[in-house]
Design a protein around this motif. Structure first.
Motif, PDB file in Angstrom:
ATOM      1  N   SER A 247      47.281  38.077  45.750  1.00 40.58           N
ATOM      2  CA  SER A 247      47.483  39.496  46.045  1.00 40.58           C
ATOM      3  C   SER A 247      47.124  40.364  44.847  1.00 40.58           C
ATOM      4  N   GLN A 248      47.451  39.892  43.632  1.00 40.76           N
ATOM      5  CA  GLN A 248      47.130  40.657  42.425  1.00 40.76           C
ATOM      6  C   GLN A 248      45.628  40.686  42.186  1.00 40.76           C
TER       7      GLN A 248
ATOM      8  N   GLN B 280      44.039  43.279  44.403  1.00 40.05           N
ATOM      9  CA  GLN B 280      44.215  44.633  43.876  1.00 40.05           C
ATOM     10  C   GLN B 280      43.323  44.872  42.665  1.00 40.05           C
ATOM     11  N   ASN B 281      43.163  43.846  41.828  1.00 42.98           N
ATOM     12  CA  ASN B 281      42.339  43.985  40.619  1.00 42.98           C
ATOM     13  C   ASN B 281      40.873  44.258  40.939  1.00 42.98           C
TER      14      ASN B 281
ATOM     15  N   LEU C 176      46.472  34.173  38.274  1.00 45.18           N
ATOM     16  CA  LEU C 176      47.046  35.346  38.920  1.00 45.18           C
ATOM     17  C   LEU C 176      47.244  35.101  40.408  1.00 45.18           C
TER      18      LEU C 176
ATOM     19  N   ASP D 197      46.266  43.169  51.211  1.00 49.80           N
ATOM     20  CA  ASP D 197      46.101  41.723  51.025  1.00 49.80           C
ATOM     21  C   ASP D 197      45.352  41.078  52.184  1.00 49.80           C
TER      22      ASP D 197
ATOM     23  N   TYR E 243      38.123  35.710  38.831  1.00 50.58           N
ATOM     24  CA  TYR E 243      39.568  35.645  38.593  1.00 50.58           C
ATOM     25  C   TYR E 243      40.152  34.322  39.074  1.00 50.58           C
TER      26      TYR E 243
END
Length: 253
Positions: A220-221, A224-225, A217, A231, A211
Protein backbone atom coordinates in the motif's frame (compact mmCIF):
# COMPACT_ATOMS: atom_id res chain seq x y z
CA UNK A 1 -7.23 1.17 -23.17
CA UNK A 2 -10.68 -0.39 -23.58
CA UNK A 3 -12.57 0.94 -26.60
CA UNK A 4 -16.12 2.26 -26.11
CA UNK A 5 -18.88 2.98 -28.62
CA UNK A 6 -21.63 5.26 -27.31
CA UNK A 7 -25.10 4.81 -28.85
CA UNK A 8 -27.82 7.29 -27.90
CA UNK A 9 -30.38 9.09 -30.09
CA UNK A 10 -30.85 12.02 -27.69
CA UNK A 11 -28.01 14.42 -28.46
CA UNK A 12 -28.13 16.06 -25.02
CA UNK A 13 -27.81 12.73 -23.22
CA UNK A 14 -25.03 11.56 -25.53
CA UNK A 15 -23.01 14.74 -25.05
CA UNK A 16 -23.58 14.66 -21.30
CA UNK A 17 -22.30 11.10 -21.00
CA UNK A 18 -19.24 12.02 -23.05
CA UNK A 19 -18.42 15.05 -20.92
CA UNK A 20 -19.09 13.96 -17.34
CA UNK A 21 -16.62 11.06 -17.35
CA UNK A 22 -12.83 11.26 -17.57
CA UNK A 23 -12.66 8.16 -19.73
CA UNK A 24 -8.88 7.78 -19.94
CA UNK A 25 -8.48 7.87 -16.17
CA UNK A 26 -10.74 4.80 -16.02
CA UNK A 27 -8.85 3.01 -18.78
CA UNK A 28 -11.39 3.65 -21.55
CA UNK A 29 -11.27 5.54 -24.85
CA UNK A 30 -14.29 6.67 -26.86
CA UNK A 31 -13.85 4.95 -30.21
CA UNK A 32 -17.09 6.12 -31.81
CA UNK A 33 -20.66 7.25 -31.33
CA UNK A 34 -23.97 6.76 -33.10
CA UNK A 35 -27.51 8.07 -32.86
CA UNK A 36 -29.28 4.81 -33.73
CA UNK A 37 -28.72 1.07 -33.84
CA UNK A 38 -28.10 0.87 -37.59
CA UNK A 39 -25.23 3.37 -37.43
CA UNK A 40 -23.85 1.63 -34.36
CA UNK A 41 -23.95 -1.82 -35.97
CA UNK A 42 -21.78 -0.57 -38.85
CA UNK A 43 -19.25 0.82 -36.36
CA UNK A 44 -19.23 -2.36 -34.31
CA UNK A 45 -18.79 -4.63 -37.33
CA UNK A 46 -16.02 -2.45 -38.75
CA UNK A 47 -14.00 -2.32 -35.54
CA UNK A 48 -15.47 -4.27 -32.61
CA UNK A 49 -15.20 -2.28 -29.37
CA UNK A 50 -14.71 -3.69 -25.89
CA UNK A 51 -17.86 -1.97 -24.62
CA UNK A 52 -21.07 -0.62 -26.13
CA UNK A 53 -22.91 1.91 -23.95
CA UNK A 54 -26.32 1.81 -25.54
CA UNK A 55 -29.80 3.33 -25.21
CA UNK A 56 -32.64 0.80 -25.43
CA UNK A 57 -35.29 2.94 -27.14
CA UNK A 58 -33.98 4.36 -30.45
CA UNK A 59 -35.25 4.87 -34.01
CA UNK A 60 -34.45 2.52 -36.94
CA UNK A 61 -32.93 -0.16 -34.69
CA UNK A 62 -33.33 -0.20 -30.92
CA UNK A 63 -30.70 -1.21 -28.40
CA UNK A 64 -32.08 -4.69 -27.86
CA UNK A 65 -32.03 -5.46 -31.59
CA UNK A 66 -28.51 -4.02 -31.83
CA UNK A 67 -27.38 -6.37 -29.07
CA UNK A 68 -28.97 -9.34 -30.84
CA UNK A 69 -27.40 -8.45 -34.21
CA UNK A 70 -24.02 -7.96 -32.58
CA UNK A 71 -24.20 -11.42 -31.04
CA UNK A 72 -25.36 -12.93 -34.36
CA UNK A 73 -22.23 -11.45 -35.94
CA UNK A 74 -20.13 -13.33 -33.38
CA UNK A 75 -18.94 -10.15 -31.66
CA UNK A 76 -18.55 -10.43 -27.90
CA UNK A 77 -18.47 -6.73 -26.97
CA UNK A 78 -19.78 -5.94 -23.50
CA UNK A 79 -23.11 -4.07 -23.46
CA UNK A 80 -24.41 -1.65 -20.83
CA UNK A 81 -27.97 -0.49 -21.54
CA UNK A 82 -29.25 3.03 -20.87
CA UNK A 83 -32.92 2.83 -20.00
CA UNK A 84 -35.92 4.82 -18.76
CA UNK A 85 -38.35 3.73 -16.06
CA UNK A 86 -40.81 1.32 -17.63
CA UNK A 87 -38.38 -0.41 -19.99
CA UNK A 88 -37.73 -3.30 -17.63
CA UNK A 89 -39.05 -5.99 -19.96
CA UNK A 90 -36.52 -4.83 -22.56
CA UNK A 91 -33.85 -4.77 -19.86
CA UNK A 92 -34.73 -8.33 -18.88
CA UNK A 93 -34.38 -9.47 -22.49
CA UNK A 94 -31.10 -7.57 -22.86
CA UNK A 95 -29.68 -9.34 -19.81
CA UNK A 96 -30.73 -12.68 -21.31
CA UNK A 97 -28.73 -11.83 -24.42
CA UNK A 98 -25.67 -11.11 -22.31
CA UNK A 99 -25.83 -7.41 -21.44
CA UNK A 100 -23.58 -6.76 -18.45
CA UNK A 101 -25.62 -4.07 -16.73
CA UNK A 102 -28.12 -1.25 -17.15
CA UNK A 103 -28.32 2.37 -15.96
CA UNK A 104 -31.47 4.44 -15.49
CA UNK A 105 -31.03 7.62 -17.53
CA UNK A 106 -33.19 9.81 -15.30
CA UNK A 107 -31.10 9.10 -12.22
CA UNK A 108 -27.75 8.57 -13.95
CA UNK A 109 -24.81 10.11 -12.09
CA UNK A 110 -21.05 10.25 -12.42
CA UNK A 111 -20.86 7.76 -9.54
CA UNK A 112 -23.14 5.29 -11.36
CA UNK A 113 -21.11 5.50 -14.54
CA UNK A 114 -17.75 5.22 -12.78
CA UNK A 115 -18.88 2.19 -10.79
CA UNK A 116 -20.28 0.52 -13.89
CA UNK A 117 -17.17 1.22 -15.95
CA UNK A 118 -15.01 -0.06 -13.11
CA UNK A 119 -16.96 -3.31 -13.04
CA UNK A 120 -16.72 -3.69 -16.82
CA UNK A 121 -12.98 -3.01 -16.71
CA UNK A 122 -12.54 -5.78 -14.13
CA UNK A 123 -14.54 -8.19 -16.30
CA UNK A 124 -12.46 -7.31 -19.35
CA UNK A 125 -9.22 -7.71 -17.41
CA UNK A 126 -10.33 -11.10 -16.12
CA UNK A 127 -11.10 -12.26 -19.67
CA UNK A 128 -7.88 -10.91 -21.17
CA UNK A 129 -4.82 -13.20 -21.45
CA UNK A 130 -2.04 -12.35 -19.03
CA UNK A 131 0.33 -9.66 -20.27
CA UNK A 132 4.12 -10.22 -20.46
CA UNK A 133 6.10 -10.41 -17.18
CA UNK A 134 7.00 -7.14 -15.54
CA UNK A 135 10.61 -7.30 -16.60
CA UNK A 136 9.47 -7.00 -20.20
CA UNK A 137 7.71 -3.66 -19.67
CA UNK A 138 10.76 -1.94 -18.26
CA UNK A 139 11.96 0.61 -20.79
CA UNK A 140 12.70 3.83 -19.00
CA UNK A 141 11.40 7.27 -19.86
CA UNK A 142 14.90 8.46 -20.80
CA UNK A 143 14.99 5.93 -23.62
CA UNK A 144 11.63 7.14 -24.94
CA UNK A 145 12.50 10.83 -24.49
CA UNK A 146 15.76 10.36 -26.38
CA UNK A 147 14.02 9.00 -29.47
CA UNK A 148 11.16 11.55 -29.49
CA UNK A 149 11.93 14.75 -31.37
CA UNK A 150 8.72 16.66 -30.67
CA UNK A 151 9.51 19.22 -27.93
CA UNK A 152 6.09 19.22 -26.23
CA UNK A 153 5.93 15.41 -26.13
CA UNK A 154 9.46 15.30 -24.74
CA UNK A 155 8.43 17.88 -22.14
CA UNK A 156 5.47 15.73 -21.07
CA UNK A 157 7.70 12.66 -20.75
CA UNK A 158 10.16 14.57 -18.57
CA UNK A 159 7.32 15.99 -16.48
CA UNK A 160 5.89 12.55 -15.79
CA UNK A 161 9.37 11.24 -14.92
CA UNK A 162 9.80 13.89 -12.25
CA UNK A 163 6.22 14.03 -10.96
CA UNK A 164 4.87 10.48 -11.31
CA UNK A 165 4.29 10.35 -7.54
CA UNK A 166 1.96 13.37 -7.70
CA UNK A 167 -1.61 13.64 -8.95
CA UNK A 168 -1.40 13.88 -12.75
CA UNK A 169 -4.30 14.25 -15.16
CA UNK A 170 -4.70 14.92 -18.85
CA UNK A 171 -5.81 18.44 -17.92
CA UNK A 172 -2.68 19.14 -15.88
CA UNK A 173 -0.41 17.83 -18.65
CA UNK A 174 -2.24 19.93 -21.23
CA UNK A 175 -1.74 23.01 -19.05
CA UNK A 176 1.96 22.16 -18.65
CA UNK A 177 2.53 22.39 -22.41
CA UNK A 178 -0.21 25.01 -22.96
CA UNK A 179 -2.22 22.93 -25.43
CA UNK A 180 -5.76 21.59 -25.62
CA UNK A 181 -6.48 18.27 -23.92
CA UNK A 182 -7.73 16.48 -27.03
CA UNK A 183 -4.80 17.70 -29.11
CA UNK A 184 -2.22 16.69 -26.50
CA UNK A 185 -3.79 13.25 -26.14
CA UNK A 186 -3.80 12.61 -29.90
CA UNK A 187 -0.31 14.05 -30.35
CA UNK A 188 1.23 11.91 -27.63
CA UNK A 189 -0.36 8.74 -29.03
CA UNK A 190 0.84 9.60 -32.54
CA UNK A 191 4.43 10.30 -31.50
CA UNK A 192 4.92 7.50 -28.95
CA UNK A 193 2.45 4.79 -29.88
CA UNK A 194 1.04 4.89 -26.33
CA UNK A 195 -1.85 6.76 -24.79
CA UNK A 196 -0.93 9.21 -22.07
CA UNK A 197 -2.71 7.24 -19.37
CA UNK A 198 -1.01 3.99 -20.43
CA UNK A 199 2.39 5.69 -20.40
CA UNK A 200 1.75 7.20 -16.96
CA UNK A 201 0.65 3.83 -15.63
CA UNK A 202 3.69 2.12 -17.13
CA UNK A 203 6.12 4.57 -15.53
CA UNK A 204 4.41 4.23 -12.15
CA UNK A 205 4.46 0.44 -12.35
CA UNK A 206 8.15 0.46 -13.31
CA UNK A 207 8.88 2.61 -10.26
CA UNK A 208 6.77 0.27 -8.11
CA UNK A 209 8.82 -2.68 -9.35
CA UNK A 210 11.99 -0.90 -8.23
CA UNK A 211 10.50 -0.48 -4.74
CA UNK A 212 9.40 -4.11 -4.62
CA UNK A 213 12.87 -5.29 -5.56
CA UNK A 214 14.87 -3.00 -3.30
CA UNK A 215 12.72 -2.34 -0.21
CA UNK A 216 10.47 -4.08 2.30
CA UNK A 217 7.84 -1.32 2.21
CA UNK A 218 4.20 -2.48 2.38
CA UNK A 219 2.46 -2.74 -0.96
CA UNK A 220 0.00 0.00 0.00
CA UNK A 221 2.87 2.39 0.79
CA UNK A 222 4.58 1.59 -2.50
CA UNK A 223 1.37 2.33 -4.35
CA UNK A 224 1.16 5.76 -2.70
CA UNK A 225 4.86 6.42 -3.35
CA UNK A 226 4.34 6.01 -7.09
CA UNK A 227 1.15 8.06 -7.32
CA UNK A 228 -1.70 5.58 -6.71
CA UNK A 229 -3.86 6.81 -3.85
CA UNK A 230 -6.18 3.78 -4.05
CA UNK A 231 -4.69 0.39 -3.09
CA UNK A 232 -7.14 -1.68 -5.13
CA UNK A 233 -6.58 0.44 -8.23
CA UNK A 234 -2.81 0.11 -7.84
CA UNK A 235 -3.06 -3.67 -7.58
CA UNK A 236 -5.43 -3.85 -10.56
CA UNK A 237 -3.16 -1.76 -12.83
CA UNK A 238 -0.06 -3.65 -11.64
CA UNK A 239 -1.68 -6.99 -12.49
CA UNK A 240 -2.96 -5.70 -15.84
CA UNK A 241 0.55 -4.65 -16.87
CA UNK A 242 2.62 -7.46 -15.36
CA UNK A 243 0.32 -10.46 -15.12
CA UNK A 244 0.78 -10.72 -11.36
CA UNK A 245 -0.06 -8.79 -8.18
CA UNK A 246 2.62 -6.74 -6.37
CA UNK A 247 2.74 -9.28 -3.52
CA UNK A 248 3.11 -12.20 -5.93
CA UNK A 249 5.82 -10.32 -7.80
CA UNK A 250 7.75 -9.71 -4.58
CA UNK A 251 7.44 -13.36 -3.53
CA UNK A 252 8.67 -14.56 -6.93
CA UNK A 253 11.78 -12.42 -6.51
Amino acid sequence: MWKVVLVEDETFVRESVKEIIRWEELGFALAGEASNGEEALELIRREPPDLVLCDIVMPKMDGLELLKETRKAGIASKFVMLTCIGDFESVRQAMEYGASNYILKLSMSVKDLRETLGKISEELCAAKPATPPAREIERGPDVLADRIAHPEVKKIIRYIEHNYDQEISLASLARHVMMGENYVSALFKKKTGETLIHYLHRIRIEKAIEYLRSTDLPVSQIGQNVGFMNDNYFIKIFKRMTGTTPSQFRQSR
